[in-house]
Write an enzyme that holds these catalytic residues in place. Structure first.
Site, PDB file in Angstrom:
ATOM      1  N   TRP A 111       5.639  -2.005  -5.802  1.00  0.00           N
ATOM      2  CA  TRP A 111       4.753  -1.104  -5.070  1.00  0.00           C
ATOM      3  C   TRP A 111       4.476   0.157  -5.877  1.00  0.00           C
ATOM      4  O   TRP A 111       3.367   0.697  -5.846  1.00  0.00           O
ATOM      5  CB  TRP A 111       5.384  -0.721  -3.725  1.00  0.00           C
ATOM      6  CG  TRP A 111       4.588   0.270  -2.923  1.00  0.00           C
ATOM      7  CD1 TRP A 111       3.606  -0.001  -2.011  1.00  0.00           C
ATOM      8  CD2 TRP A 111       4.693   1.705  -2.954  1.00  0.00           C
ATOM      9  NE1 TRP A 111       3.105   1.166  -1.477  1.00  0.00           N
ATOM     10  CE2 TRP A 111       3.756   2.231  -2.040  1.00  0.00           C
ATOM     11  CE3 TRP A 111       5.505   2.592  -3.660  1.00  0.00           C
ATOM     12  CZ2 TRP A 111       3.611   3.587  -1.814  1.00  0.00           C
ATOM     13  CZ3 TRP A 111       5.357   3.948  -3.456  1.00  0.00           C
ATOM     14  CH2 TRP A 111       4.420   4.437  -2.540  1.00  0.00           C
ATOM     15  N   HIS A 112       5.477   0.615  -6.624  1.00  0.00           N
ATOM     16  CA  HIS A 112       5.327   1.853  -7.364  1.00  0.00           C
ATOM     17  C   HIS A 112       4.372   1.724  -8.545  1.00  0.00           C
ATOM     18  O   HIS A 112       3.786   2.726  -8.969  1.00  0.00           O
ATOM     19  CB  HIS A 112       6.686   2.352  -7.855  1.00  0.00           C
ATOM     20  CG  HIS A 112       7.481   3.035  -6.789  1.00  0.00           C
ATOM     21  ND1 HIS A 112       8.270   2.339  -5.898  1.00  0.00           N
ATOM     22  CD2 HIS A 112       7.598   4.342  -6.448  1.00  0.00           C
ATOM     23  CE1 HIS A 112       8.844   3.192  -5.063  1.00  0.00           C
ATOM     24  NE2 HIS A 112       8.460   4.416  -5.380  1.00  0.00           N
ATOM     25  N   GLY A 113       4.215   0.558  -9.093  1.00  0.00           N
ATOM     26  CA  GLY A 113       3.290   0.447 -10.207  1.00  0.00           C
ATOM     27  C   GLY A 113       3.275  -0.928 -10.837  1.00  0.00           C
ATOM     28  O   GLY A 113       4.219  -1.709 -10.708  1.00  0.00           O
ATOM     29  N   SER A 135       9.669  -3.093  -3.698  1.00  0.00           N
ATOM     30  CA  SER A 135       9.543  -1.643  -3.732  1.00  0.00           C
ATOM     31  C   SER A 135       9.210  -1.157  -5.138  1.00  0.00           C
ATOM     32  O   SER A 135       8.352  -0.278  -5.316  1.00  0.00           O
ATOM     33  CB  SER A 135      10.843  -0.988  -3.252  1.00  0.00           C
ATOM     34  OG  SER A 135      10.775   0.422  -3.372  1.00  0.00           O
ATOM     35  N   PHE A 177       0.427   6.265  -7.802  1.00  0.00           N
ATOM     36  CA  PHE A 177       0.972   5.105  -7.120  1.00  0.00           C
ATOM     37  C   PHE A 177       0.169   4.766  -5.867  1.00  0.00           C
ATOM     38  O   PHE A 177       0.395   3.777  -5.248  1.00  0.00           O
ATOM     39  CB  PHE A 177       2.438   5.338  -6.745  1.00  0.00           C
ATOM     40  CG  PHE A 177       3.306   5.642  -7.935  1.00  0.00           C
ATOM     41  CD1 PHE A 177       3.148   4.941  -9.122  1.00  0.00           C
ATOM     42  CD2 PHE A 177       4.256   6.635  -7.879  1.00  0.00           C
ATOM     43  CE1 PHE A 177       3.934   5.221 -10.216  1.00  0.00           C
ATOM     44  CE2 PHE A 177       5.055   6.915  -8.975  1.00  0.00           C
ATOM     45  CZ  PHE A 177       4.895   6.217 -10.134  1.00  0.00           C
TER      46      PHE A 177
END
Length: 477
Positions: free
Chosen positions: A325-327, A322, A477
């Site tokens: 996924w954000h960056g 997770s 994102f």
């Protein structure tokens, strides 16, 4: 096109009028209109990236059809694999290639091996993380037999590019959103009115809360060595409300906009800062992404059915993925790791599902115990947000070090005006904590003059106290 832009406030009424007064008698034309305006909405930012979303839609449209037509499980897996490889490949190239290239060069240099840096001169297409996950869930659900593939390309392409939630969610499941394109939609005044209220509340959260907090947050995080302990703490708290007002505000506008056109999107935020523990926080924050990881990653890995080791492993994997996924930055992975560490005691003590129901459902006030739980959870969340916001791990560690080492205890060097706006936000959302959004009003109990007075006050706040226009954080994102 930004939700908080003049272009959007011209675009939305025009689309609304065409949708309900010109194309209202033909469902297929309505869907075609949504497809066209969604591409205009996305192409307004950079028309070149329209080819990317079109190509991704073509791949998943045909993969869904061939998965359903195939009788052999091996053939089905091949089509599913093609869909996954193409979607994750696009995401990897645009979002992670340069990160891994630079890390590989740094790793080689550490061992005295010189490698020429090779990066791609590309920008990250907005919304790619969101619509990629949305299309992947479609092919996965078709593969699992949860959904029959659509044979209508207009409906499928409109589902992928549906403009209210295209660039920053909610990440809709095909099982929820896709069938709504097949149903004849009738204008519903009550739903549209509630949608407008949710849009108004989302604009308040974005323009008044998030954008005002952003000014202070940028000052403090750009030069933490110049600020006192109190100012650094306020800066961290302001970022917590900035990202909430920004992202939850976007979701409110998206969900409210969809209601104007007869669509129901899933709730994405459920007042997460009223959570009594980290597990509850993650059931309330970015719910579309949390449930996506639960259904398509956590459960396939074994979920909580295995032993303690499997549950711990899966929990850490989910939080780290997770974060990633954000960056493409180590700060996001540490943020995910930190949340996994917060979650671990609840998991080991089987208390991760203790606080399922809403807080103080039958009361206006909460107990001291609940207040302490909320405050503790919020502080832990704010500490994790520091890593999320900082440009690097070094900057995050410096920020936290300064909080505990700065000798001055005053906050006069920063503007604390956003505290008043945050107080209003908390009061309104606490009052409506059992509702889907903060501006749900009981029209039978609240008179029309009182309702309109509230709307006018919020509009005045937006125009009078709104800060300079800022892009939505999650666009990156």
């Amino acid at each position: 096109m930004l939700f908080n832009s003049l272009e959007y406030f011209i675009f939305l009424p025009l689309v609304f009028l065409l949708y309900w007064f010109v194309f209202n008698k033909n469902l297929r034309l309505q869907n075609a209109l949504l497809l066209v305006v969604s591409y205009i909405f996305y192409g307004w930012w950079d028309y070149r990236f329209l080819s990317l979303i079109v190509f991704s839609s073509i791949i998943d449209f045909y993969c869904g059809l061939y998965i359903d037509r195939s009788n052999a499980s091996t053939v089905k897996k091949r089509w599913l694999t093609l869909s996954m490889v193409m979607n994750l490949g696009f995401l990897g190239i645009f979002k992670y290639f340069n990160f891994f290239a630079k890390e590989f060069v740094a790793f080689a240099d550490h061992f005295g091996v010189h490698v020429n840096t090779f990066t791609l001169d590309i920008i990250l297409p907005i919304g790619i993380s969101f619509y990629t996950f949305q299309t992947m869930s479609y092919t996965i659900d078709v593969y699992k037999g949860k959904l029959k593939p659509t044979k209508d390309p207009i409906i499928f392409f409109a589902f992928v590019s549906f403009f209210p939630q295209l660039v920053a969610g909610p990440i809709e499941r095909a099982t929820n959103l896709l069938p709504q394109f097949y149903k004849k939609r009738q204008f519903n005044y009550d739903n549209a009115s509630d949608g407008l209220r949710q849009i108004l509340w989302g604009l308040f959260k974005k323009i008044v809360i998030a954008d005002n907090c952003a000014i202070i947050v940028n000052q403090v995080f750009d030069a933490p060595e110049q600020f006192s302990t109190v100012s650094l703490c306020i800066g961290a708290v302001f970022f917590a409300f900035q990202i909430y007002g920004d992202f939850a505000g976007y979701s409110d506008i998206a969900i409210g906009t969809a209601r104007l056109f007869g669509f129901n999107l899933m709730q994405n935020f459920a007042y997460p800062y009223f959570s009594r523990d980290i597990a509850e926080f993650w059931r309330r924050w970015h719910m579309s992404l949390t449930t996506w990881f639960r259904d398509y990653v956590y459960i396939p890995l074994g979920g909580s059915k295995g032993g303690t080791w499997m549950k711990v492993r899966n929990t850490f994997l989910i939080f780290i993925i997770s974060g990633f996924w954000h960056g493409a930055n180590w700060t996001f992975m540490v943020w995910g790791l930190l949340n996994a560490i917060y979650f671990l005691p609840l998991l080991l003590l089987n208390k991760n599902r203790k606080n399922i129901g809403g807080i103080a459902q039958e009361k206006k006030l909460i107990s001291l115990k609940e207040l302490f739980q909320i405050a503790t959870t919020f502080v832990l969340t704010v500490i994790a947000w520091i890593f999320f916001r900082a440009a690097s791990l070094t900057d995050a560690c410096l920020y936290i070090k300064r909080i505990f080492s700065a000798s001055q205890f005053y906050a006069s060097e920063i503007n604390i005006k956003p505290l008043a706006f945050i107080f209003i936000l908390i009061l309104v959302e606490w009052y409506n904590r059992a509702q889907e959004h903060g501006l749900v009003l009981n029209v039978t109990k609240i008179t029309k003059p009182l309702r309109w007075s509230l709307y006018i006050i919020l509009i005045i706040f937006i125009f009078w106290f709104g800060a300079d226009k800022q892009e939505f954080i999650y666009f990156q994102f």
